[in-house]
Design a protein around this motif. Structure first.
Motif, PDB file in Angstrom:
ATOM      1  N   ALA A  48       0.987  -1.489  -0.476  1.00 19.01           N
ATOM      2  CA  ALA A  48       0.005   0.153  -0.228  1.00 19.01           C
ATOM      3  C   ALA A  48       1.415   0.928   0.280  1.00 19.01           C
ATOM      4  O   ALA A  48       1.572   1.228   0.989  1.00 19.01           O
ATOM      5  N   GLU A  49       0.569   1.991  -1.288  1.00 19.43           N
ATOM      6  CA  GLU A  49       1.041   3.748  -0.509  1.00 19.43           C
ATOM      7  C   GLU A  49       0.414   4.539   0.069  1.00 19.43           C
ATOM      8  O   GLU A  49      -0.816   5.043   0.032  1.00 19.43           O
ATOM      9  N   GLN A  50       1.147   5.800   0.963  1.00 16.41           N
ATOM     10  CA  GLN A  50       1.063   5.995   1.802  1.00 16.41           C
ATOM     11  C   GLN A  50       1.800   7.459   2.310  1.00 16.41           C
ATOM     12  O   GLN A  50       2.771   7.469   1.462  1.00 16.41           O
ATOM     13  N   THR A  51       1.089   8.302   2.376  1.00 16.61           N
ATOM     14  CA  THR A  51       2.161   9.854   1.887  1.00 16.61           C
ATOM     15  C   THR A  51       2.045   9.854   3.327  1.00 16.61           C
ATOM     16  O   THR A  51       1.180  10.165   3.838  1.00 16.61           O
ATOM     17  N   VAL A  52       3.612  10.477   3.299  1.00 21.08           N
ATOM     18  CA  VAL A  52       4.147  11.111   4.221  1.00 21.08           C
ATOM     19  C   VAL A  52       4.769  11.874   3.929  1.00 21.08           C
ATOM     20  O   VAL A  52       5.398  13.130   2.910  1.00 21.08           O
ATOM     21  N   SER A  53       5.403  12.523   5.716  1.00 27.29           N
ATOM     22  CA  SER A  53       6.545  13.523   5.479  1.00 27.29           C
ATOM     23  C   SER A  53       7.729  12.750   5.789  1.00 27.29           C
ATOM     24  O   SER A  53       7.711  13.198   7.422  1.00 27.29           O
ATOM     25  N   ARG A  54       8.809  12.805   5.327  1.00 29.90           N
ATOM     26  CA  ARG A  54       9.804  12.331   6.010  1.00 29.90           C
ATOM     27  C   ARG A  54      10.766  12.815   6.038  1.00 29.90           C
ATOM     28  O   ARG A  54      11.377  13.415   5.368  1.00 29.90           O
ATOM     29  N   ILE A  55      12.239  13.271   6.962  1.00 27.81           N
ATOM     30  CA  ILE A  55      13.804  13.332   7.082  1.00 27.81           C
ATOM     31  C   ILE A  55      14.027  12.813   6.085  1.00 27.81           C
ATOM     32  O   ILE A  55      14.374  11.593   6.608  1.00 27.81           O
TER      33      ILE A  55
END
Length: 350
Positions: A48-55
Motif C-alpha cells: 500500500a502507498e501512503q503519503t508521509v513527510s519524512r526527513i
C-alpha cells in the motif's frame, strides 16, 4: 492558566524537519509554501502507498526508533544552544516526548523518563537540574511556557530550551491512524500526513541584540478537551476557546489586537470542525480576513514538536517582516485532548 506575570522572549531556536535540517531551512521552506510530502510503500498492508513527510537521513540514524528520536532531538537542541554561548548547565531543557497513550516504539524498552540521559550523553552536555522530559504532545510545548517563565527566575537558569521531538512515521502509529481512518488517502481527502521532527525554542527574560528570530510572549492558556480526536464525538472547541481566553487575560493583549494565527491544524476533518466552531466563538471583532499559518501543509503532522514550531514561525514572521500584523495567537492541539494558546508580538526595541 492565566497570563504570564511578565513577558518572556523567544530568542532563536533549532529545528530538524522534513523541510530542512535546521531552523533556517525549515522556516524558508514554510515561507515559500513548499511541500515535503512523499509516497512511502507500506509493509502492512503490504504494497500500500501512503503519503508521509519524512526527513532524509542516513540509515544508521534510524537503527532503532529511540536512536532516531535521539538523533533529531540532539540536532535541534544543539542548534538552539550554540548561539547563546551559555553553558548547558545554565540552560533548563523542557522537552516534550510522544504522548504516552501512543506507546511509541522508541520507548518500548526504555521509558521516556530516561530519554534525557541519553540525549545529554549524545550531546556531551549536562543541563540544569530542573530539566525534564514531559508528556502531553504538541499543546504541552505551549502549555509549558508558564513553567518556563518560573524557571527563568530560578537561580542558575539563564535560559530555557523548550521544544518537542516526535515521529508519526512508524509502523505502529501508521497502523493506528489507518484503523481510525485518519490518514490522508485517495478515499480520505481530509486526513493527516504523518510527519516527524524536533523543534526547540530558546526562551529568555529579555530580548537579545544579537539574535534575528525573536518575539515577545505575553500570555498563555491551556485547557483539556473532553471530546478529543480519540473520542466518539466531534469537538465543539470549548477547550480551544478557554485556552485562547486565558492567554489574553491581564495586560498587553486583546482579542481585537490579534492579527493572525499560527496553528498546528493538520488537515483532519476533526481539526477543521474544531477550528471552525471554536474560533468563531473567540474572535468576535469584525475582520475582513484573519490570516493563518499552517506549517503542517509543508512538514505534515510532526506531533510533539509542532507546538514549538508555531512559536518559531511567529518569531520568524516578525523579524523577517512578512507577518500580517504585530500580534499573533499561537495555537496547538494534542491528540489526547490538551489545547494551548499563547499571545505573541513583535519585539519593540527602544
Amino acid at each position: 492558566m492565566a497570563s504570564l506575570r511578565a513577558p518572556i522572549y523567544v530568542v532563536g531556536g533549532g529545528a530538524v524537519t522534513p523541510a530542512g535540517l535546521n531552523a533556517r531551512q525549515t522556516l524558508a521552506a514554510i515561507r515559500a509554501s513548499l511541500s515535503a510530502f512523499e509516497q512511502r510503500t507500506l509493509t502492512d498492508p503490504f504494497g500500500a502507498e501512503q503519503t508521509v513527510s519524512r526527513i532524509p537521513s542516513h540509515y544508521s540514524l534510524r537503527h532503532t526508533e529511540k536512536v532516531w528520536l535521539t538523533s533529531m532531538a540532539t540536532r535541534a537542541v544543539a542548534e538552539a544552544l550554540e548561539p547563546s554561548g551559555l553553558a548547558a548547565n545554565a540552560s533548563a531543557l523542557l522537552l516534550v516526548a510522544p504522548e504516552a497513550f501512543r506507546e511509541h516504539p522508541a520507548f518500548a524498552e526504555t521509558p521516556a523518563t530516561e530519554f534525557l540521559t541519553g540525549l545529554q550523553d549524545a550531546l556531551g552536555e549536562t543541563f540544569h537540574a530542573t530539566s525534564r522530559i514531559v508528556d502531553g504532545g504538541a499543546a504541552a510545548c505551549i502549555g509549558l511556557l508558564d513553567r518556563a517563565a518560573n524557571l527563568l527566575v530560578t537561580p542558575g537558569v539563564e535560559q530555557v530550551l523548550l521544544g518537542g521531538v516526535d515521529s508519526l512515521v512508524n509502523d505502529k502509529d501508521l497502523a493506528r491512524l489507518r484503523a481510525a481512518n485518519r490518514l490522508k488517502a485517495e478515499d480520505n481527502a481530509q486526513g493527516l500526513v504523518p510527519g516527524e521532527g524536533a523543534v526547540v525554542v530558546c526562551l529568555r527574560r529579555a530580548p537579545s541584540p544579537d539574535v534575528q528570530t525573536q518575539c515577545t510572549i505575553h500570555g498563555v492558556g491551556a485547557a483539556l478537551e473532553e471530546n478529543s480526536v480519540l473520542a466518539e464525538n466531534y469537538s465543539q472547541g470549548r477547550a480551544l476557546v478557554a485556552a485562547c481566553r486565558a492567554a489574553i487575560e491581564g495586560e498587553g493583549a486583546t482579542e481585537s489586537g490579534i492579527k493572525f494565527i499560527v496553528s498546528n491544524d493538520n488537515g483532519e476533518r476533526y481539526s477543521a470542525w474544531e477550528g471552525l466552531i471554536g474560533r468563531s466563538r473567540f474572535y468576535r471583532t469584525r475582520r475582513e480576513i484573519l490570516p493563518m499559518a499552517l506549517p503542517a501543509m509543508t512538514v505534515g503532522d510532526i506531533g510533539a514538536g509542532a507546538g514549538a514550531l508555531t512559536l518559531l514561525i511567529a518569531a520568524d514572521s516578525f523579524t523577517k517582516g512578512y507577518a500580517p500584523g504585530r500580534v499573533a495567537m499561537c495555537e496547538a492541539r494534542s491528540e489526547a485532548g490538551m489545547r494551548a494558546a499563547a499571545v505573541v508580538s513583535e519585539v519593540i526595541r527602544a
